[in-house]
Design a protein around this motif. Sequence first.
Motif, PDB file in Angstrom:
ATOM      1  N   THR A  12       0.716  -1.231  -0.001  1.00 37.83           N
ATOM      2  CA  THR A  12       0.069   0.198   0.058  1.00 37.83           C
ATOM      3  C   THR A  12       0.943   1.278  -0.183  1.00 37.83           C
ATOM      4  O   THR A  12       0.510   2.319  -0.520  1.00 37.83           O
ATOM      5  CB  THR A  12      -1.054  -0.069   1.173  1.00 37.83           C
ATOM      6  N   ILE A  28       2.175   1.907  -3.573  1.00 33.24           N
ATOM      7  CA  ILE A  28       1.013   2.534  -4.489  1.00 33.24           C
ATOM      8  C   ILE A  28       1.119   3.980  -4.125  1.00 33.24           C
ATOM      9  O   ILE A  28       0.692   4.821  -5.156  1.00 33.24           O
ATOM     10  CB  ILE A  28      -0.167   1.699  -4.178  1.00 33.24           C
ATOM     11  N   ILE A  29       0.986   4.345  -2.764  1.00 33.62           N
ATOM     12  CA  ILE A  29       0.761   5.866  -2.410  1.00 33.62           C
ATOM     13  C   ILE A  29       2.115   6.554  -2.865  1.00 33.62           C
ATOM     14  O   ILE A  29       1.718   7.697  -3.299  1.00 33.62           O
ATOM     15  CB  ILE A  29       0.550   5.963  -0.904  1.00 33.62           C
ATOM     16  N   GLN A  30       3.272   5.740  -2.766  1.00 34.95           N
ATOM     17  CA  GLN A  30       4.412   6.750  -3.218  1.00 34.95           C
ATOM     18  C   GLN A  30       4.358   7.145  -4.833  1.00 34.95           C
ATOM     19  O   GLN A  30       4.851   8.082  -5.444  1.00 34.95           O
ATOM     20  CB  GLN A  30       5.757   5.839  -2.922  1.00 34.95           C
ATOM     21  N   ARG A  31       3.780   5.756  -5.464  1.00 32.53           N
ATOM     22  CA  ARG A  31       3.591   5.928  -6.873  1.00 32.53           C
ATOM     23  C   ARG A  31       2.779   6.838  -7.406  1.00 32.53           C
ATOM     24  O   ARG A  31       3.020   7.686  -8.366  1.00 32.53           O
ATOM     25  CB  ARG A  31       3.200   4.738  -7.515  1.00 32.53           C
ATOM     26  N   TYR A  32       1.616   6.982  -6.839  1.00 35.12           N
ATOM     27  CA  TYR A  32       0.634   8.100  -7.415  1.00 35.12           C
ATOM     28  C   TYR A  32       0.492   9.519  -6.741  1.00 35.12           C
ATOM     29  O   TYR A  32       0.172  10.231  -7.262  1.00 35.12           O
ATOM     30  CB  TYR A  32      -0.670   7.371  -7.066  1.00 35.12           C
ATOM     31  N   ILE A  33       1.024   9.530  -5.358  1.00 36.24           N
ATOM     32  CA  ILE A  33       1.137  10.871  -4.832  1.00 36.24           C
ATOM     33  C   ILE A  33       2.398  11.379  -5.020  1.00 36.24           C
ATOM     34  O   ILE A  33       2.493  12.703  -5.093  1.00 36.24           O
ATOM     35  CB  ILE A  33       0.710  11.078  -3.372  1.00 36.24           C
ATOM     36  N   GLY A  34       3.518  10.682  -5.094  1.00 37.61           N
ATOM     37  CA  GLY A  34       4.991  11.288  -5.281  1.00 37.61           C
ATOM     38  C   GLY A  34       5.589  11.597  -4.107  1.00 37.61           C
ATOM     39  O   GLY A  34       5.474  10.812  -3.139  1.00 37.61           O
ATOM     40  N   ASN A  76      -0.710   6.234   4.581  1.00 36.61           N
ATOM     41  CA  ASN A  76      -0.954   4.705   4.527  1.00 36.61           C
ATOM     42  C   ASN A  76      -1.787   4.331   5.557  1.00 36.61           C
ATOM     43  O   ASN A  76      -2.717   3.236   5.162  1.00 36.61           O
ATOM     44  CB  ASN A  76       0.573   4.228   4.706  1.00 36.61           C
TER      45      ASN A  76
END
Length: 127
Positions: free
Chosen positions: A15, A18-24, A35
Amino acid sequence: MFAMTAMQTFTGEHTKLIIQRYIGNMTEDHLYWANSFVRKGAHVVAFGLLALVFYKAIRKRTIGYALCCTLLAAMLDEWHQSFVPDRSASFRDVMLDTLAGLLFLLGAAKFRGRNEKAKDGIMTKSS
């Protein structure tokens, strides 16, 4: 639900990625809170809806029975997670899941009561 908690895609680390990928770019502190929000929000929605399913499925349709079933499901889910690699059991999650079930059930009961009053009012006015 048990199948989902056994999948690697539902781990906290996944999770977080995924947060890092979409939010940056986020600080570690902000990433931790995002998270937690996503993961605990998923608990609330999943177990709240499960409580409503139990409520609808139980013939006596009492909040108490539905809540007990939700508590049992939460305990079994956490116990099951204790055997899954990269997962752990949490008493706090059992409490969160049960509280979510209670809130959804109380909300449904209030909504149901409001609808019944509205039906009674319409029937009384037209009589």
